[in-house]
Scaffold this active site. Sequence first.
Site, PDB file in Angstrom:
ATOM      1  CG  HIS A  59      -1.660  32.308  29.461  1.00 20.49           C
ATOM      2  ND1 HIS A  59      -2.988  32.048  29.688  1.00 20.49           N
ATOM      3  CD2 HIS A  59      -1.337  31.697  28.301  1.00 20.49           C
ATOM      4  CE1 HIS A  59      -3.453  31.314  28.685  1.00 20.49           C
ATOM      5  NE2 HIS A  59      -2.485  31.083  27.841  1.00 20.49           N
TER       6      HIS A  59
ATOM      7  CG  ASP B 189      -6.993  31.118  22.271  1.00 22.07           C
ATOM      8  OD1 ASP B 189      -6.083  31.473  21.502  1.00 22.07           O
ATOM      9  OD2 ASP B 189      -6.798  30.418  23.268  1.00 22.07           O
TER      10      ASP B 189
ATOM     11  N   GLY C 221      -2.138  29.258  22.218  1.00 21.86           N
ATOM     12  CA  GLY C 221      -0.725  29.585  22.372  1.00 21.86           C
ATOM     13  C   GLY C 221       0.084  28.343  22.672  1.00 21.86           C
ATOM     14  CB  SER C 222       3.495  27.266  21.835  1.00 17.49           C
ATOM     15  OG  SER C 222       3.113  26.964  20.518  1.00 17.49           O
ATOM     16  N   GLY C 223       3.377  26.471  24.730  1.00 15.39           N
ATOM     17  CA  GLY C 223       3.846  26.553  26.102  1.00 15.39           C
ATOM     18  C   GLY C 223       2.984  25.770  27.073  1.00 15.39           C
ATOM     19  CG  HIS C 224      -0.651  26.179  27.315  1.00 22.10           C
ATOM     20  ND1 HIS C 224      -0.409  26.842  28.488  1.00 22.10           N
ATOM     21  CD2 HIS C 224      -1.112  27.115  26.435  1.00 22.10           C
ATOM     22  CE1 HIS C 224      -0.718  28.134  28.334  1.00 22.10           C
ATOM     23  NE2 HIS C 224      -1.134  28.316  27.090  1.00 22.10           N
TER      24      HIS C 224
ATOM     25  CE  LYS D 141      -6.150  26.613  26.188  1.00 23.18           C
ATOM     26  NZ  LYS D 141      -6.017  26.455  24.742  1.00 23.18           N
TER      27      LYS D 141
END
Lengths: 212, 212, 328, 328
Positions: D217, D108, D52-55, D103
Site C-alpha cells: 500500500h 483486516d 482492500g481492492s487494488g491488489h 493478511k
Amino acid sequence: MKNVLNTKDVVKVLKIIAKRIEENKDYITDLDAILGDGDHWANMNMGYQKIVSIEEELLELNLADLFKKVGMTLMSTIGGSSGVLYGDAFITAHKSLIGVEEMDKFKIHEVLDSGLNAMMKRGNAKPGDKTMIDTLYQAVKAYKESLDNNDEFEITINKMVKAAEEGMESTKEMEAAKGRAFYRTDKGVGHIDPGAVTMYYQIQELAQYIML
Amino acid sequence: MKNVLNTKDVVKVLKIIAKRIEENKDYITDLDAILGDGDHWANMNMGYQKIVSIEEELLELNLADLFKKVGMTLMSTIGGSSGVLYGDAFITAHKSLIGVEEMDKFKIHEVLDSGLNAMMKRGNAKPGDKTMIDTLYQAVKAYKESLDNNDEFEITINKMVKAAEEGMESTKEMEAAKGRAFYRTDKGVGHIDPGAVTMYYQIQELAQYIML
Amino acid sequence: MKKIINQPDNVVSEMLMGIEKANPDVVYHSGVEVISRKQKKDNKVGLVSGGGSGHEPAHAGYVGYGMLDAAVSGNVFASPSPDRILKGIQEADSGAGVLLIIKNYSGDIMNFNMAKDLAQMDDIKVETVVVKDDVAVEESTYSTGRRGIAGTVFVHKIAGAKAEKGASLEEVKEAAQKTIDNVRSMGMAMTPCILPAVGKPGFELDDNEVEIGMGIHGEPGIERTSKKTAKEYAEIMVKKILDDYDYSSSEVALMINGLGSTPLMELYILNNEVQNILKDKGIKIYKTFVGNYMTALEMSGCSVTLLKLDDELKDLLDFESKAPGMRV
Amino acid sequence: MKKIINQPDNVVSEMLMGIEKANPDVVYHSGVEVISRKQKKDNKVGLVSGGGSGHEPAHAGYVGYGMLDAAVSGNVFASPSPDRILKGIQEADSGAGVLLIIKNYSGDIMNFNMAKDLAQMDDIKVETVVVKDDVAVEESTYSTGRRGIAGTVFVHKIAGAKAEKGASLEEVKEAAQKTIDNVRSMGMAMTPCILPAVGKPGFELDDNEVEIGMGIHGEPGIERTSKKTAKEYAEIMVKKILDDYDYSSSEVALMINGLGSTPLMELYILNNEVQNILKDKGIKIYKTFVGNYMTALEMSGCSVTLLKLDDELKDLLDFESKAPGMRV
Ligand SMILES: Nc1ncnc2c1ncn2[C@@H]1O[C@H](COP(=O)(O)OP(=O)(O)O)[C@@H](O)[C@H]1O
Ligand SMILES: Nc1ncnc2c1ncn2[C@@H]1O[C@H](COP(=O)(O)OP(=O)(O)O)[C@@H](O)[C@H]1O
Ligand SMILES: [Mg+2]
Ligand SMILES: [Mg+2]
Ligand SMILES: [Mg+2]
Ligand SMILES: [Mg+2]
C-alpha cells in the site's frame, strides 16, 4: 584497372567497405534517427566488422560459397530490415557464381542484378519507395546500358557510380512507401534515406577497387 | 436532568452526535490526514448520517434491538477500523439491554463498560496506545469511581466528561502502537488522535443531553 | 529509467533464461534466442511465431501444449533475423511441416519469409500467415498496411489447437487464416514505454492526453485526445472495430488486453463497459480474456479484440492450452 | 492521473461487474462486493479471503476450483467491513465450516474477526489464519507486526487444494498454517501508485531511487537506495529472506511477483538472477511462478517469495486450480 574479380578481390573490397562504413557513424546514425529508429549504422557496422573478423575463413572459399557465407553472416549480424535484404542479395547472387572462379564484367552485372532483384522481391519495394533500392537500381541500370553500349569497362564503372550517387540523392525528395519513415506524417521528405547512402558507399568502394 | 434513557432518548442523542460530527469536518479530516489516511471524518460522518436516515425505523425498536441495529449500521457504513470498533461496541452492549426498557445510571455504566471492553478486545488495544480507547477508558473509569463514591448523578456525568477530555488530550504526546500512525517514524507524537476526538464528541453530547 | 535489468544489451537473453528456468516444459536455445517445447509429438504440424521482444508474454509465453511449438525473439521491438527463425522452424518441425504466424510489420515479413526460403532449401515444408488485426491503420496495398497486434494471440490459440488435433499443414493454415479474417483489434495508449537501450521515452503524452490507435511499438495512432472515462474509451474502440467488420448478431471471443502497466482493475472496468455496449448491439460474448497478452514494455493503455466464432472456432478456442501466457 | 475508470467511487463495483462478466464460474454479489463460486460442492470446507481492492488479481481472481470459494473486497486499500465478509462466509459455507485467510493488517484482522463472530452467531463454524510473510518488517508482539503480501497466494493455493480434496476444517487450517509458517517474502518498489479517489501519488521516489521493503500500500520499507542491477536487487531480497528463515538444502516454490507496472520481461530477468543465487546456496526450486499475483495498483516493483515444501505441500501445490489468477 582490374578486369576480373576473384575471392581475394572480393574479400579485399568487403574490408574496404567495412572501413568506409565504420568512418561514417554519425552521418548514417543521424539519418536513420530522423527517418527510422536510428540503428542503421550500428546494424551495418556490426555486420561488416563481423565479415572482417572471419577474413581468414572467407579466403578459403570459392566465389559461390564466399557469397553465401557473406550473405548468411550479414543476415544474422546486421538484423532488422537491411540484414535480411543484404543477406538475401548475397545468398541469391551465389547461385550465379557456382563453378565460377573469377567474375568478369558480365558476371559482375549478373551478380549485381540478381542481388537487386532479390532485394526488390524480398522487400516488396520498387525504385521510388525511398530505400536502398533507389541507389542500387540506378547503378545496375546504368551498368547494363553501358554494357549494351559496348563501352570500355572503365566507362561502365564510372557510369555506374554516377548513377548510384544520383539514385541516392533522389531519395531526398521522395515520400517513403516502405520502412519506418512511412509512419512519419511528412513521409520523410527532405532527408536522404540512410540505406541508400550505405548502398552507395558499397558501390563506390567496389568501383574504386576495380579502377585501381 | 434526566435520570433514565429510553429508545427515544438514545435516538435523539445519536442525532445530536451526527450533527456535531458533521460540523467538524476539517479538524477531524486534518488530524487523520496527519496520523492516518485522512478518512476518519468521512467514515464517521457517513455512519452517523446513515443512522439519522433510518430514525423512524430505530424509534420502533426496544433498547436492545436499537443498539444491535445501530451497531450493524455503523459497522457496515463507517467501514475501516472505526466501523468495526463501534459496531462491535454497540452490538456487544445490546446483550446487557435485553429486556431493559430504560437505562438508569448503573445500566448506562454497564453499557459503556461493555462497549469499552468490546473495543479493547477487538482492537487488541489498551489505554496509552493513542486511540479512541484513551478517551472512553478514562470516561468509564471516572464514571465508575464516581458511582462507587455515591456521587450525585450530575457530578458523575461531569466527572465523566472531564475525564473523557483529559483522555483525548493525553493522546497528543503518546506514541502510536495501533492504527496507521504506528508506521510514522515519529509515531505521531505531537498530534491528537482523531478517533479520540470523535469519541469525545459522542461522550460529551451524551452528557449534555442527560444534563438538560 | 528504472528497470529490473542488468546490461541493456542482455535483456533478451537473460529474459529467455528466466523463462526457461520458470517453465519446465520449454528449452532455450541461446544465441538464436529461440524458446521451444521440450516434448515433441511426431508428425504434428509445427507452429512458430515471434518478433521483437518487449511484448511479453508474447511470444515465448505462448509456447506450450495447445499453442506454439517455438517462439523466436528479436531484440526489443526489432524483428529476429532469418537464421534465428530458421532455428525455430527446425525445432518446431516434426515431419508434418511448419506454419509461421507473422505479424504485419515489414521487418517481420521480410525476415520470416527469408527464413521460410532457407527452411525450404532444407526440405522443410513451410507455410505462412500474416496477422493484420489493428483497425487503427487503414489497410492498403501501397504500404505495409495494417499492423498485427493482440489478435495474434487468438491466431496462436486457434491454430495451436488445430495442430494439436492432428490436422494437416493445409488445414492448420486454413484455421489460422479464418481467425485472421474474423479478428479485429483497436488500442490506445496513455503513457510511453522506454527501450532499455535508449533509456528515455520514445514519445511524450501530456498528463491529460491519450493517443487512440497507437501501435505496440509507440507508432502513431489516429488521434491525440484529452483523457476520458472508461465508458468513452470503450465506445471509441468498439465503434472503430464495428465500423470495420460486421459482428452484428454473431458470437465472439473478446480480449481486453493491457499494454503493460495498466492495472487489472482498469482492464476489468473496461471489460464491463465493452460488454455492455456489445450486449446492446446484440453481439453475444462466448468467451472473455482479460489480461496482459500483447504488451509494449511498460506502456500504459489497452486494446480491445473481437473474434467472430463459428462452431469450429469455438471448439478450438475451448481446446486445452498449457502455455503459461494463456491457460485454457 | 490517467486511468481507465469512470467515477473513482465506483471502481470497485465496476471492476467486480467486469470480473463477473469475464468469468462464467463466479457470481458477483453487489453492495457487499463479494465474488463467489457459482457451483458449490456440499460439505466442502469453504475458503474466504479478501481485503482492500487494488491488489488484483488478489483476491477475486483466486476464486475458483482449487482455490477460494469467495473473495470479499473493500474499497481501494481499505478493509472490507464485517457484514461484507459475513456474506462471503455465508456464500462459502456448504456445511463443513469456513476458513478465513487474513493478511496481517489491523483493519483486516478486526473486520475479519468480527465477521467470524457474527457468523458463529449464525452457527457457521469459522476458523482463521493470518498471513505475515513480509520479512521487511520485524515481527513484534507490541504492534501489528509483519505484513501479509504475495505469500498469501500460496496459502490460498495450498488450503484450496486441501479443501478440494475433502479435508476437514481442522485439516485445511493446519495446511494453511503450515504454509504460513514456511513462507517468506521480500519486496521493493520503484514508482508509486495512485489511489483513484486521491488522484496523486502517495509518495515520491527520485528517478534514481528505489525503496527496498516497501509494502503493497506504499507503506515505508527499510531503505531508500539508488537504483541497482537486477542481480543486486535479487541479492538484497534473497539475503533478507534467507536471514529470516533457513531454506538451506530444502525444496521450495518460488514466486517472482510484479507489483503492477513492471513488465514481465523484467520479472523473468529477476527470476534468472534469483534462481542463480538459490542454486548456489543449494536450494532446489520445485516450481516457479512469475507474474502479477499481488499488486499495488500501478506501482512498479516486485517481490520474491519462497515457500519450503514437503511432500504434502508439493502435492497440494500441484493440484489443479481453475482460478484465473493462478492456473495450475
Ligand atoms: N521494404 C524495404 N525494401 C527495401 N529497403 C528497405 C525496406 N525497408 C527498409 N529498407 C531500407 O532499410 C533501411 C533501414 O535499415 P535498418 O535501420 O538497418 O533496419 P530497420 O528499419 O529494421 O531498423 C532504410 O533506410 C531503407 O533503405
Ligand atoms: N486497534 C485499534 N484499537 C482501537 N482503536 C483503533 C485501532 N486502530 C485504529 N483505531 C482508531 O481508529 C481511528 C482511525 O479510524 P478510521 O480513520 O475511521 O479508520 P482507518 O484507520 O481504517 O482509516 C484512529 O484514530 C484510532 O483512534
Ligand atoms: Mg533502423
Ligand atoms: Mg531497427
Ligand atoms: Mg483513517
Ligand atoms: Mg481508512
